[in-house]
Scaffold this motif. Sequence first.
Motif, PDB file in Angstrom:
ATOM      1  N   THR A   1     -14.776  -0.460 -11.057  1.00  0.00           N
ATOM      2  CA  THR A   1     -14.563  -1.127  -9.765  1.00  0.00           C
ATOM      3  C   THR A   1     -13.191  -0.824  -9.194  1.00  0.00           C
ATOM      4  O   THR A   1     -13.045  -0.426  -8.038  1.00  0.00           O
ATOM      5  CB  THR A   1     -14.748  -2.647  -9.898  1.00  0.00           C
ATOM      6  N   ASN A   2     -12.153  -1.001 -10.010  1.00  0.00           N
ATOM      7  CA  ASN A   2     -10.793  -0.833  -9.512  1.00  0.00           C
ATOM      8  C   ASN A   2     -10.399   0.623  -9.369  1.00  0.00           C
ATOM      9  O   ASN A   2      -9.605   0.956  -8.485  1.00  0.00           O
ATOM     10  CB  ASN A   2      -9.808  -1.560 -10.437  1.00  0.00           C
TER      11      ASN A   2
ATOM     12  N   ARG B   1     -11.735   1.630  -6.182  1.00  0.00           N
ATOM     13  CA  ARG B   1     -10.920   1.022  -5.127  1.00  0.00           C
ATOM     14  C   ARG B   1      -9.676   1.861  -4.852  1.00  0.00           C
ATOM     15  O   ARG B   1      -9.280   2.070  -3.704  1.00  0.00           O
ATOM     16  CB  ARG B   1     -10.521  -0.385  -5.563  1.00  0.00           C
ATOM     17  N   HIS B   2      -9.057   2.371  -5.916  1.00  0.00           N
ATOM     18  CA  HIS B   2      -7.886   3.229  -5.738  1.00  0.00           C
ATOM     19  C   HIS B   2      -8.271   4.576  -5.152  1.00  0.00           C
ATOM     20  O   HIS B   2      -7.494   5.156  -4.381  1.00  0.00           O
ATOM     21  CB  HIS B   2      -7.179   3.437  -7.082  1.00  0.00           C
TER      22      HIS B   2
ATOM     23  N   LYS C   1     -10.787   5.061  -3.107  1.00  0.00           N
ATOM     24  CA  LYS C   1     -11.127   4.812  -1.705  1.00  0.00           C
ATOM     25  C   LYS C   1      -9.878   4.616  -0.854  1.00  0.00           C
ATOM     26  O   LYS C   1      -9.797   5.080   0.289  1.00  0.00           O
ATOM     27  CB  LYS C   1     -12.038   3.581  -1.619  1.00  0.00           C
ATOM     28  N   GLU C   2      -8.882   3.912  -1.391  1.00  0.00           N
ATOM     29  CA  GLU C   2      -7.660   3.614  -0.639  1.00  0.00           C
ATOM     30  C   GLU C   2      -6.461   3.749  -1.572  1.00  0.00           C
ATOM     31  O   GLU C   2      -5.980   2.777  -2.130  1.00  0.00           O
ATOM     32  CB  GLU C   2      -7.717   2.203  -0.054  1.00  0.00           C
TER      33      GLU C   2
ATOM     34  N   ARG D   1      -0.999  -4.310  -3.112  1.00  0.00           N
ATOM     35  CA  ARG D   1      -2.177  -4.260  -2.257  1.00  0.00           C
ATOM     36  C   ARG D   1      -2.528  -5.619  -1.672  1.00  0.00           C
ATOM     37  O   ARG D   1      -3.037  -5.724  -0.554  1.00  0.00           O
ATOM     38  CB  ARG D   1      -3.373  -3.726  -3.047  1.00  0.00           C
ATOM     39  N   THR D   2      -2.232  -6.694  -2.417  1.00  0.00           N
ATOM     40  CA  THR D   2      -2.707  -8.026  -2.037  1.00  0.00           C
ATOM     41  C   THR D   2      -1.833  -8.680  -0.978  1.00  0.00           C
ATOM     42  O   THR D   2      -2.325  -9.181   0.034  1.00  0.00           O
ATOM     43  CB  THR D   2      -2.787  -8.925  -3.279  1.00  0.00           C
TER      44      THR D   2
ATOM     45  N   LYS E   1       0.835  -1.194   0.000  1.00  0.00           N
ATOM     46  CA  LYS E   1       0.000   0.000   0.000  1.00  0.00           C
ATOM     47  C   LYS E   1       0.879   1.257   0.000  1.00  0.00           C
ATOM     48  O   LYS E   1       1.329   1.678  -1.046  1.00  0.00           O
ATOM     49  CB  LYS E   1      -0.976  -0.034   1.174  1.00  0.00           C
TER      50      LYS E   1
END
Length: 572
Positions: free
Chosen positions: A298-299, A302-303, A305-306, A320-321, A188
């Motif tokens: 979607t992705n 996601r970016h 949001k975080e 990220r994973t 992250k």
Amino acid sequence: MSLSTFLFLGYKTVKHGTPMLFNILASLSKSLAPLTRYLAKTVVIGPLFAFVIRCLFFLGFIVLLMSDQLIRAVFRLLIGRHPSKRNYSITSAMDPRIELFDDTIPRSKHLEDSELFKQRKHLRMTNSTGPESRALTSLLKRPKYSVPLAYTLSVASKLVYEEVDIIKYELKRAGFDVDRTFKPIAYKNICAFITEKDDDILLVFRGTNPLNIQNYLTNISMTMTEIKSPWGPMGKVHKGYWKAMGEPIKRKDDHETVKTTITPDGPVLRIELTNTSVYRTIVSAVQGTAKIIKFLTTNLFRHVKEPIDSSWVGPDIDIRTNSMYALAEEHILDLIHHHHSPDEAQSRRRSGLSHGSTAPNTTATKKRKRLFITGHSLGGSMGLIFLAKMLQSKSPLLDHFAGLYTYGQPKIGDAEFSKVFSPRMTSKIFHHVYNNDIVPRTPSFWHYDTPPGSLVYIDSAFNITIYPPNPYTNEPVPVRPISFLHLSGLLNRYVIRRLPRENQIRILFRILFPFFMNDHFINDYCQSLRQGKVQWVIMGAGGLEGGDEEQQKAVHKRGSLQRRLSIVDVHD
């Protein structure tokens, strides 16, 4: 006269205007409260407003990351480029010298050699007048501390702020096995690198990037979370730091690891198109377009949001994973399990990690690899969190742990958390505090307490004093609060003497920032460890504060100190 009039009018304006401003704000808040509560509960406006705020934050985050390169380019005009043709960061712009080893630094032999330390303890006990002081001295466990090693790790903690190309260049110049062992790791917005030299493995965490807003969000997530392990509770820690490290790989038992594949690549979208007929061509194209739109929205959200900072390892690596802890542990274990041939090992040990070993190894026999963890500021906190997760998961890395050296590390846990670490471990943990650095003294609220291990306090004259934990309880010694009633910063005589040797950027920072922020820069830690010496090891059974000025004066005069205090003079 004009200045006095201006100050008087300003004072009166603030005095009479502030209550009015507070009243206006309170009235406005009271009026808007019902409307905001109503809008927040709506199906469309509340979520839409939250999405817009997140998008603005994401854009600001991207602008800041781009500004980092702009500022590096500006610094290039003032101090030039690094030999690797890359630009320096804000940290190194204040002092571009990056020298990982300095053979002129005297060894702290009484702390590196157990027999010499026992002799010095015996001498102290013989000369001591009180039985309580002798008892404290006899209980003191040798802090396995080395000034040259502390200096090397401080420079590594400075180097980690640079771009990967600069890091690899400097490590290779210093003799590290970059081609085989170097690995940059990101999770992250937390960054670190791993490298090895002469069977000594370094895990170096990066501190707060001044232009990475996500790092600040990690820092201010100060609520405490309770952590547990299979063998019992571990106290409470800083929630933001604990979460930023990620979770260890799950193990079936103490000796068997659940096989988990850690891949650098993230999710991959595959689209199959067929043109066997008009119908299949249209259908497959529509399906592929729908998948692309879904993948993008979607992705992208996601970016938003975080947000993540992929600049450290590149845009094609998934950060990220897989957690920071899992990635670091896997690579370090690979290095540990890789053994050199006898000829290669003997050749590598002829040089040795400078000052890293207490006794040279002249044989070609296999040597246990040692793991050193280090970092500055946020990086120091992540280093301690990494060690705590090693303890929590009973990691096999514990058998190779040789030292944790942090610089300007903030508090991260409560008193119970500090007591989890055994005396055997705390004798290898050292958190350095330079003079009036404010960060190690924060947070000062809730249940935050002193980090485990020994406090290494460095004053403005570069005198180094070590404060081991309480010999009876293993409780760490806190650093004294900041005093504003003495000459500091640009008014400190030792700082004034060093000004002619500092560049214009460092002097500018001294002018712009207060002394308690200037003392936090990693450059001062590197310089003080390069020029300083360990003078004393001071311990007490309660009520002792590290870096107390009156105590230091008493030590200098060799006079009597407060009750329940013992000194082991290790000045070489």
